[in-house]
Design an enzyme around this catalytic site. Structure first.
Site, PDB file in Angstrom:
ATOM      1  N   ARG A  44      51.763  98.920  74.225  1.00 26.46           N
ATOM      2  CA  ARG A  44      52.281  99.419  72.952  1.00 26.46           C
ATOM      3  C   ARG A  44      51.179 100.217  72.270  1.00 26.46           C
ATOM      4  O   ARG A  44      50.103  99.688  71.977  1.00 26.46           O
ATOM      5  CB  ARG A  44      52.701  98.263  72.050  1.00 26.46           C
ATOM      6  CG  ARG A  44      53.215  98.712  70.671  1.00 26.46           C
ATOM      7  CD  ARG A  44      53.330  97.545  69.707  1.00 26.46           C
ATOM      8  NE  ARG A  44      54.276  96.549  70.192  1.00 26.46           N
ATOM      9  CZ  ARG A  44      54.255  95.269  69.827  1.00 26.46           C
ATOM     10  NH1 ARG A  44      53.311  94.813  69.013  1.00 26.46           N
ATOM     11  NH2 ARG A  44      55.153  94.429  70.295  1.00 26.46           N
ATOM     12  N   ALA A  98      46.454  99.619  61.704  1.00 24.92           N
ATOM     13  CA  ALA A  98      46.793  99.250  60.329  1.00 24.92           C
ATOM     14  C   ALA A  98      45.629  98.661  59.538  1.00 24.92           C
ATOM     15  O   ALA A  98      45.808  98.272  58.389  1.00 24.92           O
ATOM     16  CB  ALA A  98      47.936  98.242  60.341  1.00 24.92           C
ATOM     17  N   GLN A 129      45.293 100.557  69.725  1.00 24.35           N
ATOM     18  CA  GLN A 129      45.364 101.263  68.442  1.00 24.35           C
ATOM     19  C   GLN A 129      44.675 102.619  68.554  1.00 24.35           C
ATOM     20  O   GLN A 129      43.473 102.694  68.811  1.00 24.35           O
ATOM     21  CB  GLN A 129      44.707 100.408  67.353  1.00 24.35           C
ATOM     22  CG  GLN A 129      45.397  99.052  67.201  1.00 24.35           C
ATOM     23  CD  GLN A 129      44.694  98.140  66.220  1.00 24.35           C
ATOM     24  OE1 GLN A 129      45.175  97.924  65.112  1.00 24.35           O
ATOM     25  NE2 GLN A 129      43.562  97.592  66.604  1.00 24.35           N
ATOM     26  N   LYS A 165      49.919  87.173  67.928  1.00 30.15           N
ATOM     27  CA  LYS A 165      48.550  87.449  67.510  1.00 30.15           C
ATOM     28  C   LYS A 165      47.676  86.296  67.990  1.00 30.15           C
ATOM     29  O   LYS A 165      47.925  85.135  67.664  1.00 30.15           O
ATOM     30  CB  LYS A 165      48.468  87.592  65.995  1.00 30.15           C
ATOM     31  CG  LYS A 165      49.075  88.887  65.476  1.00 30.15           C
ATOM     32  CD  LYS A 165      48.959  88.987  63.976  1.00 30.15           C
ATOM     33  CE  LYS A 165      49.432  90.354  63.493  1.00 30.15           C
ATOM     34  NZ  LYS A 165      50.847  90.621  63.825  1.00 30.15           N
ATOM     35  N   ARG A 219      50.058  94.642  54.443  1.00 31.32           N
ATOM     36  CA  ARG A 219      49.641  95.695  55.378  1.00 31.32           C
ATOM     37  C   ARG A 219      50.718  96.764  55.520  1.00 31.32           C
ATOM     38  O   ARG A 219      50.425  97.941  55.698  1.00 31.32           O
ATOM     39  CB  ARG A 219      49.290  95.093  56.738  1.00 31.32           C
ATOM     40  CG  ARG A 219      47.962  94.354  56.734  1.00 31.32           C
ATOM     41  CD  ARG A 219      47.466  94.099  58.150  1.00 31.32           C
ATOM     42  NE  ARG A 219      48.378  93.251  58.895  1.00 31.32           N
ATOM     43  CZ  ARG A 219      48.394  91.935  58.832  1.00 31.32           C
ATOM     44  NH1 ARG A 219      47.560  91.296  58.024  1.00 31.32           N
ATOM     45  NH2 ARG A 219      49.242  91.218  59.558  1.00 31.32           N
ATOM     46  N   ARG A 220      51.992  96.362  55.422  1.00 34.15           N
ATOM     47  CA  ARG A 220      53.055  97.365  55.480  1.00 34.15           C
ATOM     48  C   ARG A 220      52.998  98.274  54.248  1.00 34.15           C
ATOM     49  O   ARG A 220      53.242  99.475  54.351  1.00 34.15           O
ATOM     50  CB  ARG A 220      54.432  96.693  55.550  1.00 34.15           C
ATOM     51  CG  ARG A 220      54.677  95.838  56.763  1.00 34.15           C
ATOM     52  CD  ARG A 220      54.679  96.560  58.089  1.00 34.15           C
ATOM     53  NE  ARG A 220      53.368  96.938  58.595  1.00 34.15           N
ATOM     54  CZ  ARG A 220      52.519  96.099  59.193  1.00 34.15           C
ATOM     55  NH1 ARG A 220      52.802  94.830  59.320  1.00 34.15           N
ATOM     56  NH2 ARG A 220      51.364  96.557  59.647  1.00 34.15           N
ATOM     57  N   ASP A 231      49.564  91.153  70.269  1.00 32.81           N
ATOM     58  CA  ASP A 231      49.243  92.056  69.172  1.00 32.81           C
ATOM     59  C   ASP A 231      47.736  92.268  69.084  1.00 32.81           C
ATOM     60  O   ASP A 231      46.939  91.446  69.571  1.00 32.81           O
ATOM     61  CB  ASP A 231      49.744  91.468  67.853  1.00 32.81           C
ATOM     62  CG  ASP A 231      51.200  91.814  67.582  1.00 32.81           C
ATOM     63  OD1 ASP A 231      51.643  92.870  68.040  1.00 32.81           O
ATOM     64  OD2 ASP A 231      51.889  91.010  66.924  1.00 32.81           O
TER      65      ASP A 231
END
Length: 308
Positions: A185, A190, A164, A98, A288-289, A135
């Site tokens: 990716r 999120a 995203q 990040k 966040r998960r 990220d």
């Protein structure tokens, strides 16, 4: 509303103190985080690789307050990459970074500092024989992150980026970054974003994900399908087949601790990479998960009730 509350809690020092001091928390966090130490991250990587999965490691450290701390994070990644090389894991494990952790948000020369530190990490990855993926965070950082990625790709064309799907701009970004040699990716996203920049409903986000995935699968780059959604996984496989892609020309990615049985199933016939976080700054990642999937929150609350 629950998702918004959890994301707000991820930024609250008071809630953080409460969660971190709650006795069962660390045992529960182990489902999603490899541990706080480098050795724990390497050990977890070794175990995953032994089952046929690949890994991308995230050294958790997002609350960077000054240039010295940013440089320290870059140094931690250098140690991590050296450890991957020494243990023979570099062929199956890369790192995710990040840019906020290496200085992007600093008020003076933040982008310059982040670029310099990210370059250090890329050089260490190249020396170790592996790769780096940048990220993505909330939408306010997208332009900055992609600008830094463009600069780094001049010297490290294998550099991966995260896009995203819930952002309205992402389909166009996929068209730019789906060039030969690129690694992208694709995740759903999120963070809580305003409607002006992001799709809001699940159906809208799913459709946006498929549109972006079509662009990536039809392009010349290397798509990385970051999703736990069975429908998206199935569609990705179909698109790969329709575009004549070999099984080594794309990969699936999932988070550590989520759908491990499906990870193993996918790894039998495809490249399956696990996003593996470790480090002391696990709180924001963990919250966040919980916000992403109600099942994660249910698991956490059940554990709190039974262990408290």
């Amino acid at each position: 509303m629950l998702r918004s509350a959890l994301l707000a809690a991820s930024r609250s020092p008071q809630v953080r103190t409460l969660v971190e001091k709650f006795p069962p928390t660390h045992a529960i966090v182990e489902r999603f985080v490899a541990g706080e130490l480098l050795d724990q991250g390497i050990s977890a990587t070794d175990e995953l690789v032994a089952t046929g999965r690949k890994v991308t490691l995230d050294h958790l450290g997002e609350d960077t307050k000054d240039a010295a701390q940013a440089a320290g994070t870059a140094e931690a990644y250098e140690h991590l990459l050296a450890a991957l090389e020494e243990t023979g894991l570099a062929a199956d494990a890369e790192v995710s970074v990040k840019l906020s952790a290496v200085g992007q948000f600093l008020p003076v020369d933040g982008e310059k500092i982040a670029l310099e530190n990210a370059r250090r990490i890329c050089e260490a990855a190249a020396a170790a024989g592996t790769t780096v993926t940048l990220d993505m965070e909330d939408h306010t950082t997208t332009d900055s992150t992609l600008a830094i990625a463009r600069e780094l790709r001049a010297d490290f064309p294998w550099l991966g980026v995260v896009l995203q799907a819930y952002l309205r701009r992402t389909e166009a970004d996929c068209r730019e970054f789906a060039a030969a040699g690129s690694r992208v990716r694709l995740c759903k996203g999120a963070y809580k974003e305003p409607e002006s920049v992001a799709f809001q409903g699940k159906r809208e986000v799913d459709l946006a994900y498929v549109r972006a995935l079509k662009v990536l699968m039809a392009g010349d780059g290397y798509p990385m399908i970051a999703s736990h959604d069975p429908d998206m996984i199935k569609i990705a496989g179909q698109l790969a087949e329709w575009n004549g892609r070999s099984r080594d020309s794309f990969e699936y990615q999932m988070l550590f601790g989520i759908r491990p049985e499906e990870q193993l199933r996918l790894a039998e016939a495809n490249t399956m990479r696990v996003y593996l976080p470790y480090g002391q700054e696990w709180y924001g990642y963990f919250m966040r998960r919980l916000a992403e999937r109600p099942a994660n929150l249910t698991f956490f609350l059940r554990a709190m009730a039974t262990r408290g």
